[in-house]
Structures are given as structure tokens and as C-alpha cells.
Design a protein around this motif. Sequence first.
Motif, PDB file in Angstrom:
ATOM      1  N   VAL A  86       0.966  -1.184  -0.102  1.00 14.02           N
ATOM      2  CA  VAL A  86       0.048  -0.182   0.029  1.00 14.02           C
ATOM      3  C   VAL A  86       1.025   1.390   0.055  1.00 14.02           C
ATOM      4  CG1 VAL A  86      -1.872  -1.228   1.193  1.00 14.02           C
ATOM      5  CG2 VAL A  86      -0.224  -0.062   2.566  1.00 14.02           C
ATOM      6  N   HIS A  90       2.116   9.358   1.939  1.00 19.22           N
ATOM      7  CA  HIS A  90       1.217  10.623   2.033  1.00 19.22           C
ATOM      8  C   HIS A  90       0.808  10.611   3.264  1.00 19.22           C
ATOM      9  CE1 HIS A  90      -1.617   7.378   1.696  1.00 19.22           C
ATOM     10  NE2 HIS A  90      -2.458   8.148   2.064  1.00 19.22           N
ATOM     11  N   LEU A 108      -6.159   1.623   2.880  1.00 17.57           N
ATOM     12  CA  LEU A 108      -5.447   2.372   2.162  1.00 17.57           C
ATOM     13  C   LEU A 108      -5.006   2.135   0.626  1.00 17.57           C
ATOM     14  CD1 LEU A 108      -2.450   2.035   4.753  1.00 17.57           C
ATOM     15  CD2 LEU A 108      -3.858   4.068   4.474  1.00 17.57           C
ATOM     16  N   ASN A 109      -4.562   2.932  -0.167  1.00 18.55           N
ATOM     17  CA  ASN A 109      -4.283   2.713  -1.494  1.00 18.55           C
ATOM     18  C   ASN A 109      -3.389   1.715  -1.804  1.00 18.55           C
ATOM     19  OD1 ASN A 109      -6.331   4.850  -2.451  1.00 18.55           O
ATOM     20  ND2 ASN A 109      -4.939   6.432  -1.794  1.00 18.55           N
ATOM     21  N   SER A 110      -3.902   0.786  -2.739  1.00 20.63           N
ATOM     22  CA  SER A 110      -2.863  -0.280  -3.406  1.00 20.63           C
ATOM     23  C   SER A 110      -1.591   0.566  -4.120  1.00 20.63           C
ATOM     24  CB  SER A 110      -3.529  -1.085  -4.155  1.00 20.63           C
ATOM     25  OG  SER A 110      -2.640  -2.034  -4.606  1.00 20.63           O
ATOM     26  N   ASN A 111      -0.320  -0.094  -3.610  1.00 22.11           N
ATOM     27  CA  ASN A 111       0.592   0.455  -4.624  1.00 22.11           C
ATOM     28  C   ASN A 111       1.169  -0.467  -5.841  1.00 22.11           C
ATOM     29  OD1 ASN A 111       2.082  -1.919  -3.259  1.00 22.11           O
ATOM     30  ND2 ASN A 111       3.690  -0.295  -2.632  1.00 22.11           N
ATOM     31  N   CYS A 119      -8.085  -6.397  -3.145  1.00 24.82           N
ATOM     32  CA  CYS A 119      -8.351  -4.852  -3.576  1.00 24.82           C
ATOM     33  C   CYS A 119      -9.586  -4.319  -4.174  1.00 24.82           C
ATOM     34  CB  CYS A 119      -6.966  -4.633  -4.328  1.00 24.82           C
ATOM     35  SG  CYS A 119      -6.904  -3.112  -5.013  1.00 24.82           S
ATOM     36  N   ASP A 121     -11.526  -1.232  -5.697  1.00 25.25           N
ATOM     37  CA  ASP A 121     -11.447   0.344  -6.179  1.00 25.25           C
ATOM     38  C   ASP A 121     -10.019   0.767  -5.792  1.00 25.25           C
ATOM     39  OD1 ASP A 121     -13.930   0.152  -7.044  1.00 25.25           O
ATOM     40  OD2 ASP A 121     -14.820   0.572  -5.282  1.00 25.25           O
ATOM     41  N   GLY A 122      -8.907  -0.021  -5.820  1.00 22.25           N
ATOM     42  CA  GLY A 122      -7.530   0.545  -5.688  1.00 22.25           C
ATOM     43  C   GLY A 122      -7.589   0.570  -4.283  1.00 22.25           C
ATOM     44  N   LYS A 123      -8.086   0.165  -3.195  1.00 24.28           N
ATOM     45  CA  LYS A 123      -7.736   0.001  -1.988  1.00 24.28           C
ATOM     46  C   LYS A 123      -7.514  -1.061  -1.209  1.00 24.28           C
ATOM     47  CE  LYS A 123     -10.019   4.398  -1.260  1.00 24.28           C
ATOM     48  NZ  LYS A 123      -8.783   5.264  -1.742  1.00 24.28           N
TER      49      LYS A 123
END
Length: 184
Positions: A86, A90, A108-111, A119, A121-123
Motif C-alpha cells: 500500500v 502521503h 489504504l491505496n494499493s501500490n 483490492c 477500487d484500488g484500496k
Amino acid sequence: MSKFKQLIEQIMAKRVSIHQEDSIGIAVQLLKAGKVIAVPTDTLYGLACDATNIQAVTSMYHVKQRNEHKPVALCFGEVFQLESWVLVNHLPKNLLKSILPGPVTLLLNSNKNVHKYICRDGKIGVRVPNYQFIRQLTVKLGSPVALTSANLSSEPSAVSCEEFPAIWNKIPAVFDGGVTNIIS
């Protein structure tokens, strides 16, 4: 031993005390083999599997009878391991270390490109429980575990092994740590 009791023992999960000397090794071996196991955390009992094995994650959904559109959390042994999965740059410095390990799941947002079961929606939901058994397990496994509560979907969460018997015949092992310290 009666034939009935023998039959029950054959179809039920093996109960392993987390205080048993080789309990972590047994758990790691099962996870590396793609199995789903039940483990205590700092709040509840959870179903766990190797998060990098999508077949195991799929199996966990079937064991729990969970809607496959509902994501599961990733459980890590150490806070710094989250950075492989993730985005954390930030976040305010030391924020993660101030709340983890602890009884929280952070979204948290996936990296990286993570499978849809983990995952959304990118989280990704991530945890670092304040519980040595599960933390040591993930460290020895070398990857995070996918984690969801050890109960059938829509059933109450379990704080002891005795509270999820409907799952015992679907998994090879339940790691018994006694009653968890659920926070109300």
C-alpha cells in the motif's frame, strides 16, 4: 474410543494450542500448502490463508460462505511490511507506528496490481494485530495473510474456538489461543 468419536475427529479440524512449541511451524506449513486455517488475533478469531495464493483466498471465501465481492483484509507482522502493498508516503510521519500494531484495519491505496479479492477500487484493508502469534506467523510465512473473521457470513464473530464449529470440518487446523481480547 467410540467409532462415532473417531469419525468426528477425522472430519473436524485439528486443534493446536498456540503455546505448543511447533505451532507456528505447523501453521506456516499449512499456509504454504494453500490451506485455510483459523487463528486468534488481538480482537477475534480469524480465517487466514496466504494472501499471495489466490486459490487459497478463493477457498477462504468458500469456507466462510462469503460474498466474493466483499474484500478481506491483509495481515502483516510488522508495520514496515505494509509499504510493499500500500501507499504510505502521503501519511504523516510515524502515524502508522503510533496506531499499529493494534485492533484496527486501515483502508489504504494499493501500490501495485493486487487481485480483486483483496483490492477494491484500488484500496486494501491492512492490519498489524497486537498479537504475537499472528504477527510471528506472517513473518515466518514471508508474506501477508488474507484475514477475515472465523464465522460463517452473517453469523456472530467468534472470540473463542468453540464459537465457530460450523467451520471446523472445512479447515485442517484451528489454532487455539483461548478467549481473545475483543474491544467493545
